[in-house]
Every structure is written in structure tokens, then in C-alpha cells.
Design an enzyme around this catalytic site. Structure first.
Site, PDB file in Angstrom:
ATOM      1  N   SER A  83      13.113   3.727 -34.878  1.00  0.00           N
ATOM      2  CA  SER A  83      14.116   4.266 -33.948  1.00  0.00           C
ATOM      3  C   SER A  83      13.623   4.206 -32.508  1.00  0.00           C
ATOM      4  O   SER A  83      14.346   3.738 -31.610  1.00  0.00           O
ATOM      5  CB  SER A  83      14.490   5.695 -34.337  1.00  0.00           C
ATOM      6  OG  SER A  83      13.339   6.496 -34.462  1.00  0.00           O
ATOM      7  N   ARG A 125       3.242  17.372 -39.476  1.00  0.00           N
ATOM      8  CA  ARG A 125       4.623  17.882 -39.478  1.00  0.00           C
ATOM      9  C   ARG A 125       4.947  18.484 -40.852  1.00  0.00           C
ATOM     10  O   ARG A 125       5.706  19.427 -40.970  1.00  0.00           O
ATOM     11  CB  ARG A 125       5.603  16.752 -39.135  1.00  0.00           C
ATOM     12  CG  ARG A 125       5.410  16.178 -37.737  1.00  0.00           C
ATOM     13  CD  ARG A 125       6.300  14.983 -37.469  1.00  0.00           C
ATOM     14  NE  ARG A 125       5.977  13.858 -38.323  1.00  0.00           N
ATOM     15  CZ  ARG A 125       6.620  12.677 -38.299  1.00  0.00           C
ATOM     16  NH1 ARG A 125       7.619  12.496 -37.446  1.00  0.00           N
ATOM     17  NH2 ARG A 125       6.268  11.706 -39.103  1.00  0.00           N
ATOM     18  N   ASP A 180       9.073  14.089 -44.182  1.00  0.00           N
ATOM     19  CA  ASP A 180      10.300  14.135 -44.990  1.00  0.00           C
ATOM     20  C   ASP A 180      10.101  14.864 -46.320  1.00  0.00           C
ATOM     21  O   ASP A 180      11.070  15.361 -46.905  1.00  0.00           O
ATOM     22  CB  ASP A 180      10.786  12.711 -45.289  1.00  0.00           C
ATOM     23  CG  ASP A 180      11.090  11.954 -44.018  1.00  0.00           C
ATOM     24  OD1 ASP A 180      11.564  12.590 -43.060  1.00  0.00           O
ATOM     25  OD2 ASP A 180      10.839  10.734 -43.979  1.00  0.00           O
TER      26      ASP A 180
HETATM   27  C1  MLT Z   1       8.897   8.865 -37.540  1.00  0.00           C
HETATM   28  O1  MLT Z   1       8.882  10.051 -37.317  1.00  0.00           O
HETATM   29  O2  MLT Z   1       9.431   8.080 -36.781  1.00  0.00           O
HETATM   30  C2  MLT Z   1       8.356   8.381 -38.844  1.00  0.00           C
HETATM   31  O3  MLT Z   1       7.271   9.109 -39.276  1.00  0.00           O
HETATM   32  C3  MLT Z   1       8.152   6.896 -38.839  1.00  0.00           C
HETATM   33  C4  MLT Z   1       6.976   6.366 -38.093  1.00  0.00           C
HETATM   34  O4  MLT Z   1       6.325   7.026 -37.324  1.00  0.00           O
HETATM   35  O5  MLT Z   1       6.675   5.188 -38.298  1.00  0.00           O
END
Ligand code: MLT
Length: 972
Positions: free
Chosen positions: A776, A861, A907
Site C-alpha cells: 500500500s 504490533r 493481523d
Molecule cells: C503492513 O503493515 O504494511 C504489513 O505488515 C506489510 C508489510 O510491511 O510488508
């Protein structure tokens, strides 16, 4: 010889008086032994110029001595020559010159900043010769296409309405004409120019020039010389405002109040490469225009991409002049000058005859057009940026070592090195400069001299200084670089040693830079981000203060470390999703595989400790994180409260955004509906509006900031609308003005348990940013690099987040956990769970929520959500199941031997917490993630614009290319 001895004596005396004496003792080998030649200065052989594939023609003409005699007899006595023994230059090729004996010199002065594309550039020569053979001259009383084509080519290079061209033969003529136009157009007489500026030596321009060494005692016209905004010597340093005020005062007190115009070089040429204090021209142009005057940019030396960062010098100051004058580089050696202005100003010249017999004659026009073409084709501007940045960085390194270097300045291949005998007093090192100047010539390096006292080396070579030269000469001078690094040599009277690395090295060599502490650049220690923050409670004004300093920082990183390698790219990386490849600048956060994410240097537990919370010992407020990501500083509670309010004030969503969502079937995935809403918000983009209106790129960050804050503020309402439309009654719950961002989001979704508010604050904070490489963030950054506005960029990012290997995993975990419960019940034993995990794996699926592209330990996290659960829902059966999975899954994945990271990621936990407070619709979870991710992506996007990060465009290759390349590498 007498003069030479005098210089040497003076140099020795100076050396005794100051720190150079000490250095001279250390160096031992000094000029007192005899001449200032290199051999006297060092026992080592001087570095060789890089190989160059050109043989000068045997020279059969008169000797230097004979030419000198004839010059003395037949040419005016004002002509001067460089070097005690003047050089008889008889041939030139690209960046090299040859003397009568065929000795090659590196031309670092380009015939006084005139040879732009390279001496005798074949493509330019070809056009000149072809035109000369057809028609040399007929003047503009007849038509000829060359002048029109050239004018068109030049006008295309100009911004704004600068579209009308006058051709002349030199810079002096161009400035004469510009001054005349200014006076006629405004009806005023008085002109303003800068002290230390040079604009020509003709009888009118001599008045604009403000260096006594050039001024004859003749009437100088109505010309006023204002304070020079010289960051090194000026009394206000780099603070443009002080100098700009002087212009205002000068107009008020020293003129009739109305002026004809203002003229300035952006980097003073003859004055010694003095770059005007940043922001100066912007204010002064306003002042001058208010006083009825026009603004003239003298681009005689800075134009045509030489500054590297921009095609024209004035662009470095973010202004558009009314008249631009140019010469020198425009013709690569042809006698050519031009004035470009607006049709309105040009029209004043039609009242009488204004004509120039030779201006734009066919040969010069054909040559000039070829110069424009060649500079573009050979990408000389970018090249100047690259080589110049390195050169300046290297020179600055030398400055750290050699006291005699008082200042290194300039841009691209427009560089000045000012020598002083005393750094504090800035006493010009005139004699030393003269000695060095001679020594450089003996080394085969021709630089220029400038400044009122002639103590500034001007390094302004032809713009074709090639990378190849650099690489090959690196080998030849490697020994020198090694020695210099091991045993730094003094800037003693064996000055050549100081200047030796200063020239062949610095000019040619992308040098091996000492290992960088790159990590430390990115990881700010806690005390740094916690420094008291006195910049006010408004985020925008904080950014405004921070941006210039960060721009400088980035510039310095590029100049100092631009050539440092950051690891090796392997075929695996190219095929394997660019894993581990360092390829992006992302300021807001950095991910360590072992330790997890740090936001501006702060780990998640540190953020929980220092960021303001809604309640004592509560979770951090996402607004605080936004502040931290944007400014790198921990905000106070007041600042966070102010930002909460600002976001609420910006939160109104236009009705058409909801209507756009309504156009989709309710069954559309929540992410599709959410992204559609975001795209609809784009209609209000401030960036797009400003861009359409021609905003200057130095200002891009401002509308980006506006859009970003509006977008972040509006997302919760759009996201809540999607949730309530799909899963509830479709009724909008209005925002509550007493709530902060996280709590309000929870409230608009329909969850008002204070613990859910706390969870939402935590959730939005920790999902906001995960450095730049995740799909993203990277997508948002990539799309934004094409100057798409924040809405379009973020919508693209959301589309990436909606992939099951990225954000959508957020929903997969809870669905999988629910399937475990469905099959085995809530009180499943560890052994049963093991079986279930194996069953999932054996069916070719993954256990969602475990593993990560970068992390090699448990995601912090995950840990902070676990702590939240231990505090608030320790007995929840699903949480207990998640805890069991933490015990069961990693050993199995390790046993499997295939995964690099068997540990849980963010997640693996979030769904269970949301589920506990009633947000049970797993399909929706990625939308929550999306709202949070806007904070990180938009923060970085603002910095992308502020730092002027360029279009992202990596190189791709085919399989065939890879096969061939790897075979060759294996055979070598
Ligand atoms: C994120 O928070 O974007 C995910 O852990 C994916 C990543 O860091 O590659």
C-alpha cells in the site's frame, strides 16, 4: 619571475603568520625549496588525467612567445592573460584543451563558462559547417528559417509568457537591451543591481556591474547597487529577508520611489560563484514590481542546465522574471546572446527601429539550435546535477580538512571555492590563490578565478564532464586517494597537495566515500524526537519551518553519499519481489526485521509511553502519531488537541461521495465501496487545482498538505458510511465534536464503549505506517511520484491494501479462527489445535497472520494488541485461542522449514479484539486498516513533495537479459 617570487614570498609570510605555517612544517616540502611546481611540492608523481581518445593535430603555428609579442603590439593593453607563462591553446575537444606542444589540459573553466556542450562538439560543428557552406550571413531583412527555428526552440525552454526572443552577440549586449526595454516599458529610469554582480563592461552595463575592478570613471547611469545576499560574507548570512528589506529601503530612500527594473544573476559568475540567499528573489521581485519595475534574470552563466537542479538559475529561487538575458553557454563558443521577454514588454521596441545586424545570423542560429538539442539529448542538466553534487560534496570534505578553504558553494557545474587565510576574519587568501592557480595549471588543470579579490576558484567546466572520465581516472589516482585518506596532507605551502585531491579527484571522481552511518540518519533517538517543541501548535506552520532544513539535509546526503553503494542487487531480488533491495526513501518510519517498526525512531512501546493519550495510561491518540510522523517531534497534549479539532473542522464529506458509494450494489466488497468514496472525494483536490493554475514545484507540498489533512479527516465518515450501509441500517451517525479522531471513528461506526474507543485509538495508531516498501505504501508513493494528487494516490494504495497477501489478511485471520471454533469448539486443546494447523497446511493453505515479508520476530504490533487483550479481555475464549496459536504455530512452521519467519504479525490479533467489542464483520476489517494507513502514506506524501522526490521509474529487464547477463558474469 619577479612577480612570481613576490607571490611566493607573500605566501610564505602568510604561512608563517597563520595555521598554514604549522601545516607547512608538517608537510615539510614547501615552496621555499624553489618553485611552486608540483615536483617541488611532492615527491609523488601527480595524478594523470583520465585517458581520452583524441589525438591533437601536430601544431605548426607560431609559438606562445611569438603570439604574445604580436598581441602586445597589435591588441589593446586592457587584455589580460592567465598564468605567468601564458598558455597557447591551439585545439579543444569536449572537456579538454591542448597547447602548442600537444599537452592536454582539463578545462574546468570552459572559456569563461561558455563552452557548454563541449569543445568542438561534433554534432554542433556539423550543423555549423553545413549552414556555413550554404549561407553565412544575409541578416534579418530577408527571411531565413534558422533564426525562427532557434527562437522557437528557446521560447519552448522558457516558463510563463516569456515567448519573444531578441538575438544579439554577447551578454553585455543582451543586458544593454534588457535595460533599455525595462526603461521604455516602465517609463522609469532607475535600475537596481546587486553589489558584486557582473552584467557586462560596455558603457551602460558597466553601471550595472558592481565590482570596482571593472568600473571606469564614466557616468554610470541611474543605477543603484543594493546589498549582496551573500550567504558567506553578507551580514545576514542566508537570511534573505534582511537583504530583501534593503531593496525596499533603497527604493524608498534612494530612488524616486518608482524604478525601471532590477537585475541579478542567481549565482554570481565573475563575483565568485556566490549563490543568492534562498528565497531572496521572490521577495525582491514583489518589491520591485510594486515600485513599477520589471525583473531581469541574467542567465549568461547559469542558464542551460549548468546548475543541475534547474534549466535556468532563476528557477532555483522559484521566480519567473519579466526579462531573461543569456549568452555564453547558449552558443558553445559562438558569439551569441539573447533576450527573452513577454510580448507585452517586447512591444515597446516596435516604436523605433531595433535591429542587430549579426544577431541570430544563420550560422549562430543553426549552432545555437544544435546546442539546445545536444544538451537535451545528452541529458546535460541531469549530468551536471550528478557530477556537480559529487564535486561539491567532495570539495566540502576537503574543506573539513584544509583551513585555507573558507567556503565551497554553487550548484551543479557552477562551483566556487573561496580561499581565506583566516576562517574567522575571512581574509582573502590572494597570494595563496595565485600560487595554487599556477600549480594547477602545471598539473594540467585550468580553473578560473573570481571575486573582488581574486581569491575564489571558479570551477565551471564544459557540461560534458563524463562519468567514464571519472571512473577511469579513479583507477589512476587511486593511490593518491588512499594516501590522502590514511595520512591527510596539510593545506600547507605544498598547496598542490590540498588542491590535488580538490581537482582531479573531485572534478573527476565519484570517490569512494567513507562508510555512511546511514542507519543513524533514519533512526532518531528518543531524546531527539522529544526535544521541546517550540514551533507552535499549528501543524502547517511547524512543517513550514522544518521543510527547508530537511531539504538541505537530503541535498547533503545526495552530495556527500550519492555514490555510496547500499548493497548488491542479485537476480534473486529482481525475480523475488525486490526483497531486501534498498530502493525507496521513506522518512516517516523504518522497519527492523528483528525489532519491528519504529515511527520516526520510536518503537511502539515508546510511542505508547510518550504520545499523548485520551486518559491516564491510555492508548496513544492517532492525531499524536500523525504529528510525530509529519514533524519527527513528539507533540504536546495541546498540540494534539488542536490537531483533533482541525481534523474535525475538515471532516465534512460532500454528499456526492456518499452517492457514488450508493451507486454500487450493497454486496460489493467493503474495500471497493470505500475506495469509490475516496475517489469521489478527489473532486475537491486542492493539489489538482493548484497544479492546473501553474503552481511552482517548490510549493507543491502546501496543497498536498491541505489534501492530505482533508483526506485523513474525511475517511472515518466515508468508512463508517460503508460499514453502516452494508452491515447496519444505513443510517449515518454524525460525528461527535467532543471526541478525538479514533473515538469518533468508533462512534460513527456505532460503537460507544469507551474501551472500544481505546482499541480504535490503538488500532489506528499501529496500522498507520510500516515503512515504504509494503504494497500500500509503495503504491501510494509510486502513483504520487507521477504528481497524482493525494486522493488518487491513496486510492491506488487502498487497491493494493485490498489484496489478500496484504491488508485483506486482516479479515482472513478471524475467519480462520472462527472456522477452528466451528469445527473443534472454543475449548480446543493444544494437540487438537496442532492437528488443525497441520490440516490447514496439508491442504495447501497458509495459516493466516503468521510470517511477514520483512519481520523475523514477533510483530510488536501483535504484542501490543496482546497486552491490550491481557488487560481488557483476558478471559475471552477467542483471545485464549489466539494465545494457544502463538504457542502452537511457530514450532510447526519452523519444523516445516520453509518459512523465514514463523512468528505472528499484526493481523493475527486485531480481528479477535474487534470481534470482542462487537465489530464482528471480518470482511470490513481492511477498511479500518485503510483509514489508519492514510496517516502514514499521506505524511510521507507531504514530504515527497517537500523534498521534491522525483518520478519513480526503476529499470526492468527480460529473462533473456538476465540469462545473458548472468552467463557473462559467470564467465568473467
Ligand atoms: C503492513 O503493515 O504494511 C504489513 O505488515 C506489510 C508489510 O510491511 O510488508
Amino acid at each position: 619571475m619577479a612577480f612570481r617570487r613576490q607571490i611566493i614570498r607573500a605566501t610564505l609570510q602568510n604561512a608563517k603568520r597563520n595555521s598554514l605555517a604549522q601545516l607547512a612544517r608538517a608537510g615539510g616540502r614547501c615552496l621555499s625549496t624553489a618553485s611552486p611546481s608540483l615536483s617541488a611540492a611532492t615527491a609523488d608523481a601527480p595524478p594523470q588525467l583520465p585517458p581520452f581518445d583524441h589525438r591533437p593535430k601536430p601544431y605548426k603555428g607560431p609559438s606562445a612567445e611569438e603570439v604574445l609579442q604580436k598581441r602586445k603590439t597589435y591588441l589593446g593593453p586592457s587584455l589580460f592573460y592567465y598564468y605567468q607563462k601564458p598558455l597557447n591553446i591551439v585545439e579543444g575537444k569536449m572537456q579538454y584543451l591542448y597547447d602548442e606542444n600537444g599537452k592536454r589540459y582539463l578545462d574546468a573553466f570552459a572559456g569563461i563558462v561558455t563552452v557548454s556542450a563541449g569543445h568542438c562538439h561534433p554534432e554542433i560543428l556539423k550543423d555549423i559547417v553545413e549552414q556555413s557552406e550554404l549561407l553565412q550571413h544575409a541578416t534579418t531583412i530577408y527571411l531565413h528559417h534558422a533564426i525562427a527555428d532557434f527562437a522557437e526552440g528557446l521560447a519552448e525552454k522558457m516558463p510563463g509568457n516569456l515567448k519573444v526572443v531578441y538575438f544579439v552577440n554577447s551578454g553585455s549586449e543582451a543586458n544593454e537591451l534588457a535595460m533599455m526595454m525595462a526603461r521604455l516599458y516602465t517609463g522609469n529610469l532607475e535600475m537596481i543591481s546587486l553589489r558584486n554582480g557582473y552584467h557586462g563592461g560596455s558603457s551602460n552595463t558597466i553601471g550595472l556591474t558592481a565590482l570596482n575592478t571593472w568600473k571606469y570613471p564614466i557616468p554610470q547611469g541611474e543605477i543603484h547597487h543594493v546589498m549582496n545576499p551573500d550567504p558567506y560574507r553578507g551580514i545576514f548570512g542566508s537570511d534573505a529577508a534582511g537583504y530583501a528589506k534593503d531593496v525596499e529601503d533603497h527604493i524608498a530612500y534612494g530612488t524616486s520611489g518608482r524604478v525601471a527594473g532590477f537585475i541579478a544573476e542567481t549565482i554570481q559568475g565573475v563575483g565568485g560563484a556566490v549563490e543568492l540567499a534562498p528565497g531572496y528573489l521572490k521577495t525582491v521581485y514583489d518589491t520591485v514590481r510594486k515600485a513599477g519595475g520589471v525583473c531581469i534574470a541574467d542567465e549568461v552563466q547559469t542558464g542551460f542546465g549548468r546548475t543541475g537542479s534547474h534549466y535556468w538559475g532563476f528557477e532555483t529561487q522559484g521566480v519567473i522574471p519579466d526579462i531573461v538575458t543569456m549568452a555564453k553557454g547558449i552558443g558553445n563558443g559562438l558569439p551569441l546572446g539573447a533576450v527573452v521577454t513577454t510580448p507585452e514588454i517586447a512591444s515597446v521596441m516596435s516604436q523605433k527601429i531595433q535591429f542587430n545586424t549579426f544577431g541570430g545570423n544563420p550560422v549562430c542560429s543553426a549552432g545555437g539550435l544544435a546546442v539546445l538539442r545536444v544538451l537535451d539529448k545528452e541529458k546535460r542538466q541531469q549530468h551536471c546535477a550528478q557530477v556537480g553534487t559529487h564535486l561539491i560534496g567532495r570539495l566540502r570534505d576537503l574543506k573539513e580538512k584544509y583551513e585555507i578553504i573558507g567556503d565551497v558553494r554553487g550548484r551543479g557545474l557552477m562551483v566556487g571555492v573561496e580561499l581565506v587565510t583566516d576562517r574567522k576574519e575571512k581574509t582573502p587568501a590572494k597570494a595563496e590563490t595565485a600560487v595554487l592557480f599556477e600549480q594547477l595549471r602545471e598539473l594540467g588543470i585550468l580553473v578560473g578565478k573570481g571575486g573582488l579579490h581574486g581569491n575564489v576558484f571558479r570551477i565551471k567546466p564544459p557540461m560534458c564532464f563524463s562519468k567514464d572520465d571519472a571512473v577511469r581516472s579513479l583507477k589512476e589516482t587511486h593511490r593518491y586517494s588512499e594516501e590522502e585518506r590514511v595520512l591527510p596532507r596539510p593545506a600547507s605551502l605544498s598547496l598542490s597537495l590540498g588542491i590535488l585531491p580538490l581537482t582531479p579527484y573531485a572534478l573527476f571522481l565519484p570517490h569512494i566515500i567513507p562508510p555512511s552511518a546511514s542507519e543513524s540518519f533514519f533512526r532518531s533517538p528518543l531524546n531527539k524526537v522529544q526535544q521541546p517543541n517550540n514551533l507552535g501548535s499549528d501543524l502547517h506552520s511547524q512543517l513550514k519551518e522544518l521543510i527547508p532544513e530537511q531539504q538541505e539535509r537530503l541535498k547533503k546526503i545526495r552530495s556527500d553519499y550519492g555514490k555510496v553503494q547500499l548493497g548488491n542487487i542479485t537476480t534473486d531480488m529482481v525475480i523475488g519481489g525486490m526483497r531486501g533491495m534498498v530502493g525507496l526513501l521513506w522518512e516517516t518510519s523504518l522497519l527492523d526485521p528483528e525489532e519491528g517498526i519504529r515511527f520516526r525512531g520510536l518503537s511502539i512501546p515508546e510511542c505508547q509511553k510518550v504520545l499523548p493519550a485520551a486518559q491516564p495510561d491510555g492508548e496513544p491518540l492517532p492525531e499524536g502519531l500523525l504529528w510525530l510522523l509529519l514533524t519527527g517531534k513528539v507533540p504536546s497534549k495541546e498540540q494534539v488537541n488542536a490537531l483533533s479539532k482541525e481534523l474535525r473542522d475538515r471532516a465534512a464529506v460532500p454528499d456526492y461521495a456518499f452517492k457514488a458509494i450508493d451507486a454500487l450494489p450493497v454486496s460489493a466488497h467493503p474495500m471497493t465501496q470505500f475506495t469509490t468514496g475516496v475517489m469521489a472525494l478527489q473532486v475537491q483536490s486542492e493539489f489538482q487545482k493548484a497544479y492546473d493554475q501553474g503552481i511552482h514545484k517548490s510549493k507543491y507540498w502546501e496543497p498536498t498538505f491541505e489534501d492530505s489533512l482533508n483526506l485523513i479527516a474525511r475517511l472515518p465518515a466515508v468508512a463508517a458510511y460503508v460499514y453502516r450501509r452494508i452491515f447496519k441500517d444505513g443510517k449515518i451517525i454524525p460525528m461527535d465534536d467532543s471526541l478525538d479522531y479514533g473515538a469518533n471513528f468508533s462512534h460513527m461506526l456505532g460503537f460507544d464503549d469507551p474501551k472500544m474507543h481505546e482499541l480504535m485509538r490503538l488500532y489506528v495508531t499501529i496500522h498507520s505506517d510500516h515503512e515504504g516498501g509494503n504494497v500500500s505504501a509503495h503504491t501510494g508513493h509510486l502513483v504520487a511520484s507521477a504528481l497524482s494528487d493525494p486522493y488518487l494516490s491513496f486510492a491506488a494504495a487502498l487497491n493494493g491494501l485490498a489484496g489478500p497477501l496484504h491488508g485483506l489478511a486482516n479479515q482472513e485471520v478471524l475467519l480462520w479462527i472462527k472456522s477452528v471454533v466451528e469445527e473443534c469448539g472454543e475449548n480446543i486443546s493444544k494437540d487438537q489445535l496442532k492437528d488443525y494447523v497441520w490440516k490447514t497446511l496439508n491442504s495447501g493453505k497458509v495459516v493466516p497472520g503468521f510470517g511477514h515479508g520483512v519481520l523475523r520476530k514477533t510483530d510488536p504490533r501483535y504484542m501490543c494488541q496482546r497486552e491490550f487483550a491481557l488487560k481488557h479481555l483476558p478471559k475471552d475464549p477467542l483471545f485464549q485461542l489466539v494465545s494457544k496459536l502463538y504457542d502452537v504455530v511457530p514450532p510447526i512452521l519452523t519444523e516445516l522449514g520453509k518459512v523465514k519467519n514463523p512468528w505472528p504479525n499484526v493481523d493475527a490479533h486485531s480481528g479477535v479484539l474487534l470481534n470482542y467489542y462487537g465489530l464482528t464483520e471480518a470482511r470490513y476489517y481492511t477498511v479500518l486498516f485503510g483509514v489508519s494507513r492514510s496517516i502514514g502514506i499521506c505524511s510521507q506524501l507531504i514530504w515527497d513533495r517537500a523534498l521534491g522526490l522525483p518520478l519513480e521509474r526503476p529499470k526492468s529487464v527480460t529473462m533473456e537479459w538476465l540469462e545473458n547477463h548472468c552467463k557473462k558474469a559467470a564467465a568473467a
